[in-house]
Design a protein around this motif. Structure first.
Motif, mmCIF file in Angstrom:
data_model
loop_
_atom_site.group_PDB
_atom_site.id
_atom_site.type_symbol
_atom_site.label_atom_id
_atom_site.label_comp_id
_atom_site.label_asym_id
_atom_site.label_seq_id
_atom_site.Cartn_x
_atom_site.Cartn_y
_atom_site.Cartn_z
ATOM 1 N N GLU A 188 0.820 -1.223 0.000
ATOM 2 C CA GLU A 188 0.000 0.000 0.000
ATOM 3 C C GLU A 188 0.850 1.267 0.000
ATOM 4 O O GLU A 188 0.317 2.362 0.032
ATOM 5 C CB GLU A 188 -0.901 0.010 1.226
ATOM 6 N N TRP A 189 2.161 1.089 -0.021
ATOM 7 C CA TRP A 189 3.005 2.285 0.078
ATOM 8 C C TRP A 189 2.885 3.199 -1.121
ATOM 9 O O TRP A 189 3.054 4.400 -1.019
ATOM 10 C CB TRP A 189 4.471 1.917 0.321
ATOM 11 N N ALA A 190 2.556 2.592 -2.277
ATOM 12 C CA ALA A 190 2.433 3.419 -3.491
ATOM 13 C C ALA A 190 1.357 4.484 -3.285
ATOM 14 O O ALA A 190 1.571 5.671 -3.588
ATOM 15 C CB ALA A 190 2.083 2.537 -4.683
ATOM 16 N N ALA A 191 0.203 4.065 -2.728
ATOM 17 C CA ALA A 191 -0.894 5.016 -2.489
ATOM 18 C C ALA A 191 -0.460 6.068 -1.464
ATOM 19 O O ALA A 191 -0.758 7.257 -1.606
ATOM 20 C CB ALA A 191 -2.127 4.272 -1.987
ATOM 21 N N GLY A 192 0.296 5.610 -0.444
ATOM 22 C CA GLY A 192 0.779 6.521 0.592
ATOM 23 C C GLY A 192 1.701 7.566 0.000
ATOM 24 O O GLY A 192 1.621 8.744 0.352
ATOM 25 N N LEU A 193 2.567 7.119 -0.926
ATOM 26 C CA LEU A 193 3.511 8.060 -1.548
ATOM 27 C C LEU A 193 2.799 9.097 -2.396
ATOM 28 O O LEU A 193 3.172 10.261 -2.425
ATOM 29 C CB LEU A 193 4.524 7.293 -2.409
ATOM 30 N N ARG A 194 1.740 8.654 -3.069
ATOM 31 C CA ARG A 194 0.950 9.600 -3.884
ATOM 32 C C ARG A 194 0.359 10.687 -2.996
ATOM 33 O O ARG A 194 0.381 11.865 -3.310
ATOM 34 C CB ARG A 194 -0.174 8.854 -4.613
ATOM 35 N N LEU A 195 -0.141 10.250 -1.828
ATOM 36 C CA LEU A 195 -0.727 11.201 -0.879
ATOM 37 C C LEU A 195 0.347 12.150 -0.354
ATOM 38 O O LEU A 195 0.135 13.354 -0.220
ATOM 39 C CB LEU A 195 -1.366 10.421 0.283
ATOM 40 N N LEU A 196 1.529 11.562 -0.120
ATOM 41 C CA LEU A 196 2.639 12.363 0.401
ATOM 42 C C LEU A 196 3.033 13.439 -0.601
ATOM 43 O O LEU A 196 3.347 14.573 -0.241
ATOM 44 C CB LEU A 196 3.834 11.451 0.709
ATOM 45 N N ARG A 197 2.986 13.074 -1.890
ATOM 46 C CA ARG A 197 3.368 14.043 -2.916
ATOM 47 C C ARG A 197 2.401 15.238 -2.907
ATOM 48 O O ARG A 197 2.766 16.356 -3.163
ATOM 49 C CB ARG A 197 3.340 13.362 -4.295
ATOM 50 N N ARG A 198 1.126 14.945 -2.585
ATOM 51 C CA ARG A 198 0.140 16.038 -2.554
ATOM 52 C C ARG A 198 0.326 16.929 -1.328
ATOM 53 O O ARG A 198 -0.044 18.082 -1.340
ATOM 54 C CB ARG A 198 -1.282 15.454 -2.564
ATOM 55 N N ALA A 205 7.626 19.285 7.016
ATOM 56 C CA ALA A 205 7.584 19.988 8.306
ATOM 57 C C ALA A 205 7.528 18.979 9.441
ATOM 58 O O ALA A 205 8.183 19.140 10.488
ATOM 59 C CB ALA A 205 6.363 20.909 8.354
ATOM 60 N N GLN A 206 6.773 17.904 9.230
ATOM 61 C CA GLN A 206 6.662 16.883 10.279
ATOM 62 C C GLN A 206 7.988 16.149 10.480
ATOM 63 O O GLN A 206 8.402 15.864 11.608
ATOM 64 C CB GLN A 206 5.543 15.896 9.922
ATOM 65 N N LEU A 207 8.669 15.878 9.362
ATOM 66 C CA LEU A 207 9.971 15.214 9.450
ATOM 67 C C LEU A 207 10.959 16.096 10.215
ATOM 68 O O LEU A 207 11.727 15.624 11.068
ATOM 69 C CB LEU A 207 10.491 14.922 8.035
ATOM 70 N N ALA A 240 0.294 11.129 13.453
ATOM 71 C CA ALA A 240 -0.791 10.134 13.564
ATOM 72 C C ALA A 240 -2.139 10.779 13.237
ATOM 73 O O ALA A 240 -2.970 10.194 12.545
ATOM 74 C CB ALA A 240 -0.819 9.546 14.964
ATOM 75 N N LEU A 241 -2.328 12.029 13.702
ATOM 76 C CA LEU A 241 -3.610 12.692 13.459
ATOM 77 C C LEU A 241 -3.816 13.014 11.984
ATOM 78 O O LEU A 241 -4.925 13.013 11.485
ATOM 79 C CB LEU A 241 -3.698 13.996 14.265
ATOM 80 N N ARG A 242 -2.718 13.305 11.281
ATOM 81 C CA ARG A 242 -2.857 13.712 9.874
ATOM 82 C C ARG A 242 -2.777 12.547 8.888
ATOM 83 O O ARG A 242 -3.356 12.594 7.823
ATOM 84 C CB ARG A 242 -1.761 14.729 9.513
ATOM 85 N N TRP A 243 -2.025 11.485 9.237
ATOM 86 C CA TRP A 243 -1.777 10.426 8.255
ATOM 87 C C TRP A 243 -2.356 9.073 8.658
ATOM 88 O O TRP A 243 -2.165 8.091 7.949
ATOM 89 C CB TRP A 243 -0.281 10.258 8.000
ATOM 90 N N GLY A 244 -2.979 9.012 9.819
ATOM 91 C CA GLY A 244 -3.582 7.738 10.228
ATOM 92 C C GLY A 244 -2.535 6.707 10.572
ATOM 93 O O GLY A 244 -1.375 7.032 10.860
#
Ligand code: ADP
Length: 554
Positions: A188-198, A205-207, A240-244
């Motif tokens: 599922e990381w591909a979907a996560g990365l797409r979200l991260l790009r957005r 900032a979180q990092l 956790a609040l922003r990315w589940g």
């Protein structure tokens, strides 16, 4: 490791999937030893206890992904790691014993998790709590057996076990909580990365916040170093609040790595057990919080989808209703105007004959009358065509489940019923055979009948406002009764109830029942009325059962 994998990948004798699995096993063994080696900080006594055991997380993940067939490989990994990382000594009976114990323990834990449906990505708080609980119990048992083996072998004094047991247990548990979900989430990381790009800026900032708090923890010095670790909760909770759940696991994984690196670098790192409890609390907080966020987001998406579906259905229903009203109007107009137009044509024809037959024959008058006849015929033709157009539309007949249709209707009437203070009872069994009909047209009928029933019950006191929809099978048909506790049908309109424009309501059109009957008849059904046992009117919809269904029930 690279050599091992390429040798296996190029071996022609093995089937393709076997080669792939062997390559994965090689990669797992190498990764296991490497993880054990990197996390081997502050080992306690001879047990080789470390702050967290990522290899435990890796082992559980492979057992969850590949099944118990991998048990011997996991036992081999424990052995290899023992020899290569910890003792550098040849394999003893004790090492063999605990390798088998650990592998078997994780095998059982993986089986229990699979049975509970937890081998898939975690998306709700219930599964997250179950996963954490079962893993905590499982790792405790594995750690207890491990310590018992060492005590039995005389390598650990009983007095030391109260401290080493929790250390070992928390190390394994933290390793699993941080690494296993990451690996199970793999695809599922591909979907996560797409979200991260957005949301790249927020991610960065979180990092940055994470790195800053890690620097505070290790860069500054305090009398009690552990107090400087608490700021770590801020970025973890934010993420956790922003990315589940996916984001929360990734952030704790980063922190664990940071803690390992920091603890290795620093001379006055906090005591092992304190550090472990901090890691466990962080991982658990992030994991459970992330799961709640993911669950809420999924529920919100589901709600949005359901609302969109409902909106679509309402639009389709409104469109179909407009069409039905137009059809009924056309039919009523054609019926009402047919006779006068026919008479008009006859009169005009007679006048035409009179105009041409007379001695004072006026050609212009005859011509005009001829045109008038043509126009009158054209008008009646237009009406006929209009009626045929709407009547020809019998809808798309498919097997329809009346139970779910009634359920959907009661949902869309919920607000109106609430406002009217009326109670709707639906008794339509799911096991009833399906009817052959156009679902939208049946919805229109139900809509009209329920709407009339609500209007009717408004004439009785609020505590007696009851509407009941019941379905049962009679022969090859389903009878659907829509009854109410209203005052019943007014006598003066009862015998002309299904005629268009027949209404007793000041703002009524008197088309609902006429439309409903036309639609039902066009599909081989019928609409009739009766007295309700609740005191008001009862409308009975008869619908033919689909031919396949009827055969099945004979
Ligand atoms: P409208 O609702 O626009 O009047 P309908 O064709 O749906 O048109 O209904 C025609 C008439 O039948 C209503 O005006 C009402 O007098 C009567 N009627 C329909 N349903 C009921 C009912 N459940 N109880 C009493 N009267 C009813």
């Amino acid at each position: 490791m690279g050599y091992c994998v390429s040798v296996i990948a190029n071996t022609p004798i093995l089937p393709r999937w076997h080669r792939r699995e062997l390559a994965a096993a090689c990669a797992y063994l190498a990764l296991f030893v490497m993880l054990d080696w990197t996390s081997y900080v502050q080992p306690v006594l001879k047990l080789g206890i470390t702050p967290w055991n990522p290899q435990a997380g890796l082992t559980l993940a492979v057992l969850l992904l590949f099944g118990p067939r991998w048990l011997p490989i996991t036992a081999l990994a424990v052995l290899m790691s023992e020899v290569l990382v910890r003792q550098g000594s040849p394999v003893s009976g004790l090492v063999l014993g605990y390798a088998v114990w650990v592998a078997a323990g994780y095998g059982v834990l993986a089986t229990v998790l699979r049975r509970l449906g937890l081998a898939t990505p975690i998306r709700d708080s219930r599964s997250a709590a179950k996963f954490a609980g079962v893993t905590a119990a499982g790792t405790l048992l594995i750690a207890a057996g491990y310590v018992a083996l060492f005590i039995a072998a005389g390598l650990l004094a009983r007095a030391h076990s109260p401290n080493s047991l929790p250390s070992l247990w928390i190390g394994d548990l933290t390793g699993i909580l941080t690494l296993t979900p990451v690996l199970i989430y793999g695809h599922e990381w591909a979907a996560g990365l797409r979200l991260l790009r957005r949301r790249i800026w927020e991610g960065l900032a979180q990092l940055l916040a994470l790195l800053l708090t890690l620097w505070i923890a290790f860069g500054l010095s305090a009398t009690n170093q552990l107090h400087l670790f608490y700021p770590l909760f801020v970025p973890v909770i934010w993420i956790a609040l922003r990315w589940g759940v996916a984001g929360s696991i990734l952030s704790t994984l980063l922190i664990q790595i940071g803690l390992i690196v920091g603890a290795q670098e620093q001379s006055n790192a906090p005591p092992l057990l304190d550090l472990q409890f901090l890691m466990l609390t962080l991982s658990l907080t992030a994991f459970l919080l992330g799961a709640v966020v993911t669950e809420r987001a999924a529920a919100a998406t589901d709600r949005q989808r359901a609302e969109a579906r409902l909106r679509e259905r309402d639009t389709a229903l409104a469109r179909a209703m407009r069409f039905a009203v137009a059809g009924e109007l056309a039919s009523a107009l054609a019926h009402e105007l047919n006779q006068p137009i026919t008479a008009l044509v006859s009169y005009l024809r007679a006048s035409e004959i009179m105009a041409t037959a007379g001695r004072t024959g006026d050609e212009r008058l005859a011509e005009t009358l001829k045109k008038a006849v043509q126009e009158a015929i054209r008008a009646s033709e237009v009406l006929r065509r209009l009626r045929n157009f709407y009547q020809g539309n019998a809808g798309k007949r498919r097997p329809v489940n009346l139970s779910s249709l009634c359920e959907a209707a009661s949902v869309s009437f919920r607000d109106r019923l609430q406002r009217a203070g009326a109670r709707l009872v639906t008794r339509v069994d799911v096991s009833l055979p399906r009817v052959s009909a156009d679902a939208t047209q049946i919805e229109i009928v139900l809509h009209n009948l329920l709407s009339n029933a609500i209007d009717a019950v408004m004439h009785v006191p609020a505590d007696r406002r009851l509407i009941e929809v019941a379905g049962n099978q009679v022969g090859n048909s389903i009878l659907l009764r829509v009854e109410d506790s209203g005052p019943g049908l007014a006598e003066d309109i009862a015998d002309r109830l299904f005629e268009p424009f027949m209404t007793s309501k000041p703002d009524g059109m008197g088309l609902g029942l006429a439309i409903s009957r036309s639609l039902l008849r066009a599909g081989g059904g019928e609409l009739s009325f009766d007295k309700s046992r609740h005191g008001g009117a009862a409308f009975i919809v008869r619908l033919p059962i689909g031919s396949e269904q009827a055969n099945a029930h004979e």
